[in-house]
Design a protein around this motif. Sequence first.
Motif, PDB file in Angstrom:
ATOM      1  N   VAL A  12       0.739  -1.240  -0.096  1.00  0.00           N
ATOM      2  CA  VAL A  12       0.089   0.043  -0.139  1.00  0.00           C
ATOM      3  C   VAL A  12       0.827   1.198  -0.028  1.00  0.00           C
ATOM      4  O   VAL A  12       1.653   1.287   1.065  1.00  0.00           O
ATOM      5  CB  VAL A  12      -0.802   0.024   1.255  1.00  0.00           C
ATOM      6  N   LEU A  19      -5.925   7.695   4.110  1.00  0.00           N
ATOM      7  CA  LEU A  19      -6.731   6.630   3.562  1.00  0.00           C
ATOM      8  C   LEU A  19      -5.467   5.424   3.361  1.00  0.00           C
ATOM      9  O   LEU A  19      -6.081   4.064   3.719  1.00  0.00           O
ATOM     10  CB  LEU A  19      -7.070   7.003   1.828  1.00  0.00           C
ATOM     11  N   SER A  22      -5.625   3.593   6.425  1.00  0.00           N
ATOM     12  CA  SER A  22      -6.813   2.862   6.713  1.00  0.00           C
ATOM     13  C   SER A  22      -6.634   1.561   5.854  1.00  0.00           C
ATOM     14  O   SER A  22      -7.255   0.467   6.469  1.00  0.00           O
ATOM     15  CB  SER A  22      -8.018   3.756   6.368  1.00  0.00           C
ATOM     16  N   HIS A  23      -6.541   1.671   4.788  1.00  0.00           N
ATOM     17  CA  HIS A  23      -6.601   0.480   3.515  1.00  0.00           C
ATOM     18  C   HIS A  23      -5.383  -0.685   4.060  1.00  0.00           C
ATOM     19  O   HIS A  23      -5.909  -1.709   4.275  1.00  0.00           O
ATOM     20  CB  HIS A  23      -6.036   0.848   2.386  1.00  0.00           C
ATOM     21  N   GLY A  26      -7.003  -2.376   7.275  1.00  0.00           N
ATOM     22  CA  GLY A  26      -7.945  -3.176   6.870  1.00  0.00           C
ATOM     23  C   GLY A  26      -7.567  -4.417   6.167  1.00  0.00           C
ATOM     24  O   GLY A  26      -7.976  -5.566   6.478  1.00  0.00           O
ATOM     25  N   ASN A 100      -2.062   4.404  -3.797  1.00  0.00           N
ATOM     26  CA  ASN A 100      -2.580   5.420  -2.941  1.00  0.00           C
ATOM     27  C   ASN A 100      -1.982   6.782  -2.794  1.00  0.00           C
ATOM     28  O   ASN A 100      -2.374   7.909  -2.698  1.00  0.00           O
ATOM     29  CB  ASN A 100      -3.129   5.030  -1.606  1.00  0.00           C
ATOM     30  N   THR A 150      -5.953   4.947  -7.725  1.00  0.00           N
ATOM     31  CA  THR A 150      -6.757   5.979  -7.051  1.00  0.00           C
ATOM     32  C   THR A 150      -6.875   6.950  -7.896  1.00  0.00           C
ATOM     33  O   THR A 150      -6.065   7.663  -8.394  1.00  0.00           O
ATOM     34  CB  THR A 150      -6.185   6.367  -5.751  1.00  0.00           C
ATOM     35  N   GLY A 217     -12.081   5.536   7.107  1.00  0.00           N
ATOM     36  CA  GLY A 217     -12.634   4.007   7.318  1.00  0.00           C
ATOM     37  C   GLY A 217     -13.995   3.636   6.754  1.00  0.00           C
ATOM     38  O   GLY A 217     -14.247   2.614   6.368  1.00  0.00           O
ATOM     39  N   THR A 220     -12.662   2.113   3.128  1.00  0.00           N
ATOM     40  CA  THR A 220     -11.644   1.155   3.135  1.00  0.00           C
ATOM     41  C   THR A 220     -12.789  -0.265   2.826  1.00  0.00           C
ATOM     42  O   THR A 220     -12.006  -1.093   2.162  1.00  0.00           O
ATOM     43  CB  THR A 220     -11.010   0.839   4.348  1.00  0.00           C
ATOM     44  N   LEU A 223     -12.392  -0.568  -0.925  1.00  0.00           N
ATOM     45  CA  LEU A 223     -11.085  -0.991  -1.216  1.00  0.00           C
ATOM     46  C   LEU A 223     -10.787  -2.472  -1.193  1.00  0.00           C
ATOM     47  O   LEU A 223     -10.347  -3.093  -2.012  1.00  0.00           O
ATOM     48  CB  LEU A 223     -10.179  -0.086  -0.775  1.00  0.00           C
ATOM     49  N   LEU A 224     -11.250  -2.882  -0.145  1.00  0.00           N
ATOM     50  CA  LEU A 224     -10.945  -4.415   0.307  1.00  0.00           C
ATOM     51  C   LEU A 224     -11.866  -5.232  -0.808  1.00  0.00           C
ATOM     52  O   LEU A 224     -11.328  -6.507  -1.127  1.00  0.00           O
ATOM     53  CB  LEU A 224     -11.338  -4.651   1.839  1.00  0.00           C
TER      54      LEU A 224
END
Length: 309
Positions: A12, A19, A22-23, A26, A100, A150, A217, A220, A223-224
């Motif tokens: 990441v 962000l 957070s990614h 996660g 990102n 992104t 959050g 994310t 994204l997941l």
Amino acid sequence: MTIRFDGRVAIVTGAGTGLGRSHALGLAERGAKVVINDLGVSPDGQGASSDAALSVVEEIRAKGGEAMAHGADVADAESVMDMVAKASRDWGRVDILVNNAGILRDKTFAKMTLDDFRKVVEVHLMGTATCCHACWPIMREQKYGRIVLTTSASGLYGNFGQSNYGAAKAAMAGLMNVLHIEGARDDIRVNTLAPTAATRMTEDLIPADALALLDPGTITPGLLYLVSEDAPSRVILGAGAGSYARTRIYETPGITLAEDDNTPETVAARFAEISDADGQEELQNAFEQTRKYVRNAAEARGLTLDWGN
């Protein structure tokens, strides 16, 4: 079915704050081993520090996860290759790449220097391309890869004072489209996230009560999904404050003009027909447009074309 990333390795970029952090959290919470990439620069790309990345690594390890920090400048091919090599050497593979990292240098186009334009494009566009290029051979060899680029509403729809950022972010759609086509054979799925979040980049632009709703959050989870095993491909997913939407690029059916009527005046007179959205479609590659135009022209002239196989 619960989405998990056990046994997967993720990189990441820009993961020290906002962000990216957070990614990364996660992914780690759901079992991934995560490379926390962050150069540690200010929002406009000045300075450098490893503190933020190391902090996220410690946060993940404290919860029992696995993570490593790397301070690669995403636009520098040598340092990116080093990052990818270390992840592959230590963990055996690279399954997920979340692009990102980014900077802002906002000014109106009239006041912006070309150096500031070039730098933003270099970080966002070339940084993304450089990271994808470094991971691509690994993903092709292992016949598996999940990549997220992104973009931004500034690139998709425009925003005052962000010609450099908007141009770089609009380019993500083109890069995604081609990588989706080229990666399909090897199960490399490529998607684009269009987030709106409360980050260092937006804290001075959005009212405080709105910022409270735009926690990273809330984005994310989308994204997941985009990097999961059953992810789609070639999707632009808008996300913010728990809202999700899909952006698509459509082409109207349009019109075909006879040779003796193909004038700018006719285009102007029939522009409403050209713009009519009824029957518009999402083309899957550039050649589909070529085929459409040639087919329409041939039919209008009573010709039969043999496209072969």
